[in-house]
Design an enzyme around this catalytic site. Structure first.
Site, PDB file in Angstrom:
ATOM      1  N   GLU B 212       0.781  -1.372   0.470  1.00 36.62           N
ATOM      2  CA  GLU B 212       0.016  -0.076  -0.084  1.00 36.62           C
ATOM      3  C   GLU B 212       1.160   1.030   0.192  1.00 36.62           C
ATOM      4  OE1 GLU B 212      -3.536   0.121  -0.717  1.00 36.62           O
ATOM      5  OE2 GLU B 212      -4.232  -1.658   0.044  1.00 36.62           O
ATOM      6  N   ASN B 216       1.158   3.966  -3.264  1.00 35.57           N
ATOM      7  CA  ASN B 216       1.186   5.464  -2.559  1.00 35.57           C
ATOM      8  C   ASN B 216       2.355   6.967  -2.958  1.00 35.57           C
ATOM      9  OD1 ASN B 216      -1.193   5.315  -1.396  1.00 35.57           O
ATOM     10  ND2 ASN B 216      -0.372   5.705   0.795  1.00 35.57           N
ATOM     11  N   ARG B 265      -7.384   5.288 -10.980  1.00 30.89           N
ATOM     12  CA  ARG B 265      -8.850   4.594 -10.138  1.00 30.89           C
ATOM     13  C   ARG B 265      -9.908   3.553 -11.046  1.00 30.89           C
ATOM     14  NH1 ARG B 265     -12.503   7.550  -5.783  1.00 30.89           N
ATOM     15  NH2 ARG B 265     -11.094  10.015  -6.025  1.00 30.89           N
TER      16      ARG B 265
END
Lengths: 116, 314
Positions: B212, B216, B265
């Site tokens: 994760e 980022n 997204r």
């Protein structure tokens, strides 16, 4: 149930991991969000998604999933294939759309809930 | 050598594992009043070669394919199984070791044996060769996971290295925007930790949190650096970037909050679950950020899995 049984029953195309079809499938998870799969899938799940980029392999390997099924006949990117072979993650392709595929998996006894 | 040891383990298990533990409990039984003409369908639909005849929880006989064929061959009229069943049944007691069952299979050549509770004489199930194999496999699996818990601690690496303090440092550079390469750091770290013999559950937690953080850096931080420091007690991870910074950290930590652009997204990122996932995997989590300067993240993990360590799920 083993991956092999599912491949046969649903006539899936095996893109990578033909050697790992003996993987035991403990359940199923369907999502196109990486973080969601990381957070909520469980070891041995079969993952149904439309994503085809190499990150799906990282996520599947991190969670020790049994394999990935791509829907709608979608093909993995070349790099995805390479990484999947490296990480020993089976990628399977179904011609069916997600709703239909998941319904048939459920009929075969693959459930999204461990205690169900 | 390893092979020898494993055979030895099986020899031990066939004495340890009891018939009662390996037997199948859901068993097809017949009542004494079942008619002979019904036997075939029962055996066939359940794919079994014989079925015990039970009256008030007691085993009073067994009816096999052989008994059925004999009845057919003689052309006798239909009758309750009570009249045709074998009354001298070879059975096993619950508390016998499975090695006895294995001997009985060899001696009698039957496919299954009824299982009886020694004290009450109650019929409790059936044991087949398949049940024995499954029972042994399960016992080996339990044994193996116990071994996993006790031996995967990373300790042996540290124990065998002589020094007052030992720490290992891994550093990785992450390029921004290269979403195709996402997960490379987490995967490589995962491999390193498993070489070091860290407990699989700890590795899982570290790998997910690192993944994760890595994403980022790629998506928002315009690249950065991941440093992993492991000492005799803990694994501490520091993630640094010189990216845009986070204006409101409290808001950024909220599940579902995301500033991801559309292209990200569409690939299934930017769902606002990154920080919550990191927080649920790490047992310490700290974040510092200055707009225009960058963001630094600290995550800590225990080196050893405690008994009550849950799976890395929110």
């Amino acid at each position: 149930m083993r991956l092999k049984d599912i491949v046969e029953a649903l006539e899936l195309e095996v893109v990578t991991g033909a050697k790992w079809l003996g993987n035991e499938v403990n359940g199923g998870y369907a999502s196109d969000l990486m973080s969601d799969v990381l957070a909520n899938s469980q070891k041995g799940d079969l993952w149904v998604t439309l994503q085809i980029h190499p990150n799906i392999v990282a996520v599947a390997s991190m969670r020790e999933l049994a394999g990935i099924i791509l829907i709608n006949g979608r093909r993995p990117e070349k790099e995805t294939e390479e990484r999947a072979t490296q990480e020993k993650i089976p990628i399977l392709v179904s011609r069916l759309p997600a709703f239909e595929l998941i319904g048939r998996l459920y009929q075969l006894g693959v459930s999204g809930m461990r205690d169900a | 050598m390893r092979r020898l040891k494993e055979i030895h383990k099986i020899q031990e298990l066939v004495f340890e594992l009891k018939v009662g533990e390996a037997k199948a409990e859901k068993v097809v039984t017949l009542s004494p009043t079942t008619m002979m003409s019904e036997v075939r369908a029962v055996l066939k639909s359940n794919k079994i070669a014989a079925a015990p005849v039970i009256e008030h929880d007691s085993l009073i006989g067994i009816i096999s394919v052989n008994d059925y064929i004999n009845w057919l061959a003689k052309g006798d009229p239909d009758c309750p199984v009570y009249e045709k069943m074998s009354r001298e049944v070879v059975f096993l007691f619950e508390d016998e070791p499975v090695v006895d069952a294995i001997k009985s299979f060899d001696k009698y050549g039957f496919y299954e044996f009824p299982v009886i509770e020694r004290r009450s004489g109650r019929f409790t199930g059936i044991i087949t060769r398949r049940d024995i194999i499954l029972g042994l496999l399960k016992a080996i699996e339990i044994d193996y996971s116990k071994m996993e818990l006790s031996s995967y601690s990373g300790r042996h690496f540290f124990n065998e290295t002589a020094a007052d303090e030992i720490s290992l440092l891994f550093t990785y550079g992450v390029e921004g925007r290269k979403i195709q390469r996402g997960g490379e750091v987490a995967s490589s770290l995962k491999r390193n930790l498993s070489y070091l013999g860290i407990h699989p559950e700890i590795i899982r937690r570290v790998a997910i949190a690192t993944y994760e953080a890595e994403m980022n850096l790629i998506i928002y931080g315009e690249g950065g650096e991941i440093g992993v420091r492991m000492d005799m007690e803990r694994i501490n991870i520091t993630v640094k970037d010189t990216g845009p910074g986070i204006p409101d950290i409290q808001k950024a930590l909220k599940p579902g909050f995301s500033t991801a652009p559309d292209w990200v997204r569409e690939l299934g990122f930017g769902a606002g679950m990154g920080f919550p996932n990191m927080q649920s995997c790490a047992d310490s989590f700290e974040i510092h950020s200055t707009v225009g300067v960058g963001t630094t993240l600290h995550m800590g993990f225990p080196l050893e899995a405690s008994e009550n360590l849950m799976e890395c799920n929110p």
